[in-house]
Scaffold this motif. Structure first.
Motif, PDB file in Angstrom:
ATOM      1  N   ALA A 112      -5.340   0.147  14.829  1.00  9.79           N
ATOM      2  CA  ALA A 112      -4.712  -0.506  13.668  1.00  9.79           C
ATOM      3  C   ALA A 112      -5.774  -1.111  12.752  1.00  9.79           C
ATOM      4  O   ALA A 112      -5.672  -1.017  11.522  1.00  9.79           O
ATOM      5  CB  ALA A 112      -3.729  -1.577  14.123  1.00  9.79           C
TER       6      ALA A 112
ATOM      7  N   ALA B 298       0.532  -5.177  -2.265  1.00  2.77           N
ATOM      8  CA  ALA B 298       1.878  -5.750  -2.140  1.00  2.77           C
ATOM      9  C   ALA B 298       2.263  -6.475  -3.428  1.00  2.77           C
ATOM     10  O   ALA B 298       1.408  -7.026  -4.124  1.00  2.77           O
ATOM     11  CB  ALA B 298       1.933  -6.720  -0.961  1.00  2.77           C
TER      12      ALA B 298
ATOM     13  N   VAL C  39      -2.314  -7.685   1.100  1.00  2.00           N
ATOM     14  CA  VAL C  39      -1.420  -8.804   0.817  1.00  2.00           C
ATOM     15  C   VAL C  39      -2.162 -10.080   0.417  1.00  2.00           C
ATOM     16  O   VAL C  39      -1.549 -10.993  -0.137  1.00  2.00           O
ATOM     17  CB  VAL C  39      -0.474  -9.098   2.003  1.00  2.00           C
ATOM     18  CG1 VAL C  39       0.460  -7.914   2.257  1.00  2.00           C
ATOM     19  CG2 VAL C  39      -1.236  -9.468   3.251  1.00  2.00           C
TER      20      VAL C  39
ATOM     21  N   ASN D 179      -6.495  -0.161   8.854  1.00  2.28           N
ATOM     22  CA  ASN D 179      -6.602  -1.165   7.788  1.00  2.28           C
ATOM     23  C   ASN D 179      -7.916  -1.019   7.026  1.00  2.28           C
ATOM     24  O   ASN D 179      -7.946  -1.100   5.794  1.00  2.28           O
ATOM     25  CB  ASN D 179      -6.501  -2.576   8.354  1.00  2.28           C
ATOM     26  CG  ASN D 179      -5.110  -2.931   8.819  1.00  2.28           C
ATOM     27  OD1 ASN D 179      -4.140  -2.262   8.472  1.00  2.28           O
ATOM     28  ND2 ASN D 179      -5.000  -3.987   9.607  1.00  2.28           N
TER      29      ASN D 179
ATOM     30  N   ASP E 181      -5.990  -8.429  11.303  1.00  2.00           N
ATOM     31  CA  ASP E 181      -5.447  -7.928  10.041  1.00  2.00           C
ATOM     32  C   ASP E 181      -6.389  -8.148   8.854  1.00  2.00           C
ATOM     33  O   ASP E 181      -6.017  -7.919   7.705  1.00  2.00           O
ATOM     34  CB  ASP E 181      -4.076  -8.555   9.761  1.00  2.00           C
ATOM     35  CG  ASP E 181      -4.120 -10.072   9.640  1.00  2.00           C
ATOM     36  OD1 ASP E 181      -5.188 -10.685   9.860  1.00  2.00           O
ATOM     37  OD2 ASP E 181      -3.056 -10.654   9.318  1.00  2.00           O
TER      38      ASP E 181
ATOM     39  N   ALA F 262      -1.079  -6.103   5.656  1.00  6.77           N
ATOM     40  CA  ALA F 262       0.174  -6.167   6.422  1.00  6.77           C
ATOM     41  C   ALA F 262       1.056  -4.998   5.998  1.00  6.77           C
ATOM     42  O   ALA F 262       1.220  -4.737   4.798  1.00  6.77           O
ATOM     43  CB  ALA F 262       0.892  -7.495   6.165  1.00  6.77           C
ATOM     44  N   ASN F 263       1.578  -4.295   6.965  1.00 13.57           N
ATOM     45  CA  ASN F 263       2.506  -3.187   6.719  1.00 13.57           C
ATOM     46  C   ASN F 263       1.947  -2.159   5.737  1.00 13.57           C
ATOM     47  O   ASN F 263       2.653  -1.676   4.852  1.00 13.57           O
ATOM     48  CB  ASN F 263       3.851  -3.720   6.215  1.00 13.57           C
ATOM     49  CG  ASN F 263       4.482  -4.672   7.203  1.00 13.57           C
ATOM     50  OD1 ASN F 263       4.493  -4.422   8.405  1.00 13.57           O
ATOM     51  ND2 ASN F 263       4.982  -5.791   6.707  1.00 13.57           N
ATOM     52  N   GLY F 264       0.663  -1.843   5.863  1.00 14.89           N
ATOM     53  CA  GLY F 264       0.052  -0.816   5.037  1.00 14.89           C
ATOM     54  C   GLY F 264      -0.221  -1.214   3.595  1.00 14.89           C
ATOM     55  O   GLY F 264      -0.417  -0.350   2.742  1.00 14.89           O
ATOM     56  N   LYS F 265      -0.234  -2.521   3.318  1.00 13.40           N
ATOM     57  CA  LYS F 265      -0.480  -3.017   1.954  1.00 13.40           C
ATOM     58  C   LYS F 265      -1.499  -4.158   1.995  1.00 13.40           C
ATOM     59  O   LYS F 265      -1.562  -4.918   2.966  1.00 13.40           O
ATOM     60  CB  LYS F 265       0.806  -3.562   1.322  1.00 13.40           C
ATOM     61  CG  LYS F 265       1.930  -2.571   1.197  1.00 13.40           C
ATOM     62  CD  LYS F 265       1.806  -1.779  -0.061  1.00 13.40           C
ATOM     63  CE  LYS F 265       3.055  -0.920  -0.244  1.00 13.40           C
ATOM     64  NZ  LYS F 265       3.035  -0.161  -1.447  1.00 13.40           N
TER      65      LYS F 265
END
Length: 157
Positions: free
Chosen positions: A34, A63, A137, A38, A106, A132-135
């Motif tokens: 992960a 985001a 942020v 990122n 992250d 976070a969640n592929g964006k």
């Protein structure tokens, strides 16, 4: 020298807090796959945004509620994009070479040499992005001008 009960208790509590903090961080295993995803996401964004000036395309990775910690750049995706679209229009020669990158959970860290043309010595930049969640942020940075002449023979990169 004699230590009071209050001092000894305080020292013991401080030592316990250090052990608990170290243990709790170590107990959470890192998800290296992960973290690498990122890092790849941030590097892709950086190349598209700061080198190709593909503002619209790269903005898809940001985001809507993007949080900015650089005091010169506004919060939010739309204001962030608008700020840099104007900057790139005024500075079409600007480029950013990523020298090294690292991850921790992250967070993605970049060490960058940013220039505004071939004759510009540029700036040394450390960018930190939270993903976070592929964006993207959240963002922090530290920026230092590259001097014409340094007090040592080491480079900033």
């Amino acid at each position: 020298m004699t230590l009071s009960f209050k001092t000894l208790t305080g020292l013991a509590l401080a030592a316990l807090l250090v052990v608990v903090a170290a243990t709790s961080h170590a107990a959470t295993p890192r998800n290296l796959a992960a973290e690498e995803a990122n890092r790849t996401l941030v590097l892709d964004f950086y190349e598209r945004f700061f080198n190709k000036h593909d503002v619209a395309g790269a903005a898809q990775l940001v985001a809507d509620n993007y949080k900015q910690h650089n005091p010169e750049v506004p919060d939010g995706k739309a204001p962030f994009v608008e700020f840099f679209a104007g900057f790139f229009k005024e500075n079409p020669q600007s480029r950013a070479r990523v020298v090294r990158s690292a991850t921790d959970g992250d967070l993605v860290y970049l060490h960058v040499h940013s220039t505004n043309g071939a004759k510009d010595p540029g700036q040394a930049v450390v960018d930190i992005f939270r993903v976070a969640n592929g964006k993207l942020v959240e963002h922090w940075d530290v920026i230092q001008n590259v001097p014409q002449q340094a007090a040592n023979t080491n480079t900033m990169f």
